[in-house]
Design a protein around this motif. Structure first.
Motif, PDB file in Angstrom:
ATOM      1  N   THR A   1       0.842  -1.208   0.000  1.00 22.25           N
ATOM      2  CA  THR A   1       0.000   0.000   0.000  1.00 22.25           C
ATOM      3  C   THR A   1       0.871   1.249   0.000  1.00 22.25           C
ATOM      4  O   THR A   1       0.665   2.175  -0.794  1.00 22.25           O
ATOM      5  CB  THR A   1      -0.924   0.013   1.231  1.00 22.25           C
ATOM      6  OG1 THR A   1      -1.829  -1.098   1.151  1.00 22.25           O
ATOM      7  CG2 THR A   1      -1.735   1.303   1.294  1.00 22.25           C
ATOM      8  N   LEU A   2       1.846   1.274   0.878  1.00 20.58           N
ATOM      9  CA  LEU A   2       2.727   2.440   0.986  1.00 20.58           C
ATOM     10  C   LEU A   2       3.556   2.615  -0.275  1.00 20.58           C
ATOM     11  O   LEU A   2       3.743   3.742  -0.766  1.00 20.58           O
ATOM     12  CB  LEU A   2       3.633   2.287   2.210  1.00 20.58           C
ATOM     13  CG  LEU A   2       2.914   2.223   3.566  1.00 20.58           C
ATOM     14  CD1 LEU A   2       3.897   1.862   4.674  1.00 20.58           C
ATOM     15  CD2 LEU A   2       2.210   3.537   3.875  1.00 20.58           C
ATOM     16  N   GLY A   3       4.061   1.506  -0.833  1.00 23.66           N
ATOM     17  CA  GLY A   3       4.861   1.593  -2.051  1.00 23.66           C
ATOM     18  C   GLY A   3       4.046   2.031  -3.253  1.00 23.66           C
ATOM     19  O   GLY A   3       4.522   2.827  -4.082  1.00 23.66           O
ATOM     20  N   SER A   4       2.810   1.550  -3.347  1.00 26.02           N
ATOM     21  CA  SER A   4       1.944   1.950  -4.462  1.00 26.02           C
ATOM     22  C   SER A   4       1.618   3.441  -4.377  1.00 26.02           C
ATOM     23  O   SER A   4       1.586   4.140  -5.405  1.00 26.02           O
ATOM     24  CB  SER A   4       0.654   1.130  -4.439  1.00 26.02           C
ATOM     25  OG  SER A   4       0.928  -0.243  -4.647  1.00 26.02           O
ATOM     26  N   ALA A   5       1.380   3.927  -3.162  1.00 27.85           N
ATOM     27  CA  ALA A   5       1.112   5.352  -2.992  1.00 27.85           C
ATOM     28  C   ALA A   5       2.339   6.177  -3.392  1.00 27.85           C
ATOM     29  O   ALA A   5       2.214   7.215  -4.058  1.00 27.85           O
ATOM     30  CB  ALA A   5       0.720   5.638  -1.542  1.00 27.85           C
ATOM     31  N   LYS A   6       3.518   5.710  -3.000  1.00 28.77           N
ATOM     32  CA  LYS A   6       4.756   6.407  -3.378  1.00 28.77           C
ATOM     33  C   LYS A   6       4.930   6.412  -4.897  1.00 28.77           C
ATOM     34  O   LYS A   6       5.339   7.424  -5.479  1.00 28.77           O
ATOM     35  CB  LYS A   6       5.962   5.719  -2.739  1.00 28.77           C
ATOM     36  CG  LYS A   6       6.080   5.867  -1.241  1.00 28.77           C
ATOM     37  CD  LYS A   6       6.609   7.228  -0.843  1.00 28.77           C
ATOM     38  CE  LYS A   6       6.920   7.271   0.647  1.00 28.77           C
ATOM     39  NZ  LYS A   6       7.254   8.642   1.099  1.00 28.77           N
ATOM     40  N   LEU A   7       4.629   5.294  -5.518  1.00 27.36           N
ATOM     41  CA  LEU A   7       4.746   5.200  -6.973  1.00 27.36           C
ATOM     42  C   LEU A   7       3.876   6.247  -7.650  1.00 27.36           C
ATOM     43  O   LEU A   7       4.242   6.795  -8.700  1.00 27.36           O
ATOM     44  CB  LEU A   7       4.343   3.800  -7.442  1.00 27.36           C
ATOM     45  CG  LEU A   7       4.433   3.527  -8.951  1.00 27.36           C
ATOM     46  CD1 LEU A   7       5.895   3.522  -9.414  1.00 27.36           C
ATOM     47  CD2 LEU A   7       3.763   2.205  -9.295  1.00 27.36           C
ATOM     48  N   CYS A   8       2.724   6.528  -7.039  1.00 27.57           N
ATOM     49  CA  CYS A   8       1.772   7.490  -7.598  1.00 27.57           C
ATOM     50  C   CYS A   8       2.028   8.918  -7.123  1.00 27.57           C
ATOM     51  O   CYS A   8       1.226   9.825  -7.393  1.00 27.57           O
ATOM     52  CB  CYS A   8       0.350   7.063  -7.256  1.00 27.57           C
ATOM     53  SG  CYS A   8      -0.155   5.523  -8.049  1.00 27.57           S
TER      54      CYS A   8
END
Length: 339
Positions: free
Chosen positions: A68-75
């Motif tokens: 979740t945290l990595g996907s948010a960072k990616l975006c």
């Protein structure tokens, strides 16, 4: 006179895939998520935080909240909504673990005694319900109906998958299609939701949200395929599990499906007996011999790699970046646990 000189070996072992790059990127957010988890486990009923803390403190990579945290960072998102939703995802996962251990009558998880062994089935089920409730409180606090839709739907799908798996126990005629639907529901649904909400909090396009959902779904299926193969692998000991738990519980996973499909009449009779009727001393050893004879584990690992490659392709919509590379590395980590 000749002199023998020991030269330094410049040939290095292949670098093993690691979750560490992604962990490093989200470290600060993950620390905040862990604090939220501890805060929200609090209850005046003493057994609730005691039991929940036992499971959470047992270890694990926090893979789902990290995604979740990595996907948010990616975006490109850098706020605290992702931290709270990552905690929500972990509560859903932890609740399902508590319930699973009761259903499976498990004694160990990551090498530690399970909560149901220490406190009993009733307490485990009820604390699991408490954690589900906490997860829904966090969803409501977030205030996004889209986030609520994604995570509540995932929770319902997980429950459906667990019930379907229970119905499949002891049935050697389970189809591959049915098996894949079960693991897509009970495992991949939360991976997919965990990743998709990362795009939603960043207010990214539906196409990007779908890409992350597909990434999480295929990663989750690959992850479960590896888990199901590892049940028959010596690697289990290193993961704090015992070999053959699925076998003893009568679960028909892909390795057994492949061996059954490829076996002769005597082999199929063996699988029917051990899955549908009774097991005897030596049956697990014979089962592992048949799995090796038909390359059932190797082909399960190969299927996981196929899903892993599909997960990687889903990220093509995003530009190259350290976060994207780390999310791809998470796929390799999930699959290379088998080696």
């Amino acid at each position: 006179m000749s002199v023998s000189v020991q030269l330094e070996n410049k040939t290095s072992e292949p670098v093993k895939a690691s979750l560490q790059p992604l962990m490093d990127i989200v470290r600060q957010d993950l620390d905040s998520t862990n604090q939220i988890i501890l805060d929200r486990m609090h209850s005046e009923v003493e057994l609730i935080p005691t039991l929940a803390r036992h499971l959470i403190a047992a270890g694990g990579k926090r893979l789902r909240p990290v995604l979740t945290l990595g996907s948010a960072k990616l975006c490109g998102y850098d706020g605290d909504r992702a931290q709270k939703l990552a905690a929500c995802v972990e509560f859903i996962h932890t609740a399902t673990l508590l319930h699973d251990d009761v259903v499976d009558e498990s004694d160990l998880r990551r090498g530690n005694e399970t909560a149901n062994v220490l406190w009993g089935n009733q307490a485990s089920v009820l604390v699991g319900d408490f954690l589900f409730s906490r997860s829904f409180q966090l969803m409501v606090e977030d205030g996004s109906l889209e986030v609520l839709r994604i995570l509540s739907t995932a929770s319902a799908v997980i429950a459906e998958g667990e019930v379907q798996q229970l119905m499949n126990v002891g049935d050697v005629n389970v189809t591959e299609e049915n098996y894949l639907q079960v693991i897509a529901s009970k495992t991949a649904a939360l991976f997919a939701a965990a990743c998709e909400v990362g795009a939603v909090v960043a207010d990214r396009s539906p196409e990007e949200a779908a890409a992350l959902r597909n990434y999480g779904n295929d990663l989750g299926i690959a992850f479960q395929l590896i888990d199901d193969a590892l049940d028959y692998s010596a690697e289990q000991a290193a993961l704090g599990k015992t070999i053959g738990d699925d076998f003893r519980e009568g679960k028909v996973t892909l390795p057994i499906l492949l061996a059954y499909q490829r076996g002769d009449a005597d082999e199929r009779a063996f699988w029917t007996r051990v899955i549908e009727a009774e097991q005897q001393d030596g049956d697990l050893d014979h089962a592992m011999t048949l799995l090796a004879r038909h390359n059932a584990l190797g082909d399960t690992f190969a299927r996981a790699r196929d899903y892993g490659n599909s997960a990687k392709k889903s990220l093509d919509i995003f530009p190259d970046s350290p976060v994207k590379a780390a999310l791809i590395g998470a796929i390799d980590f999930a699959i290379e646990r088998a080696y």
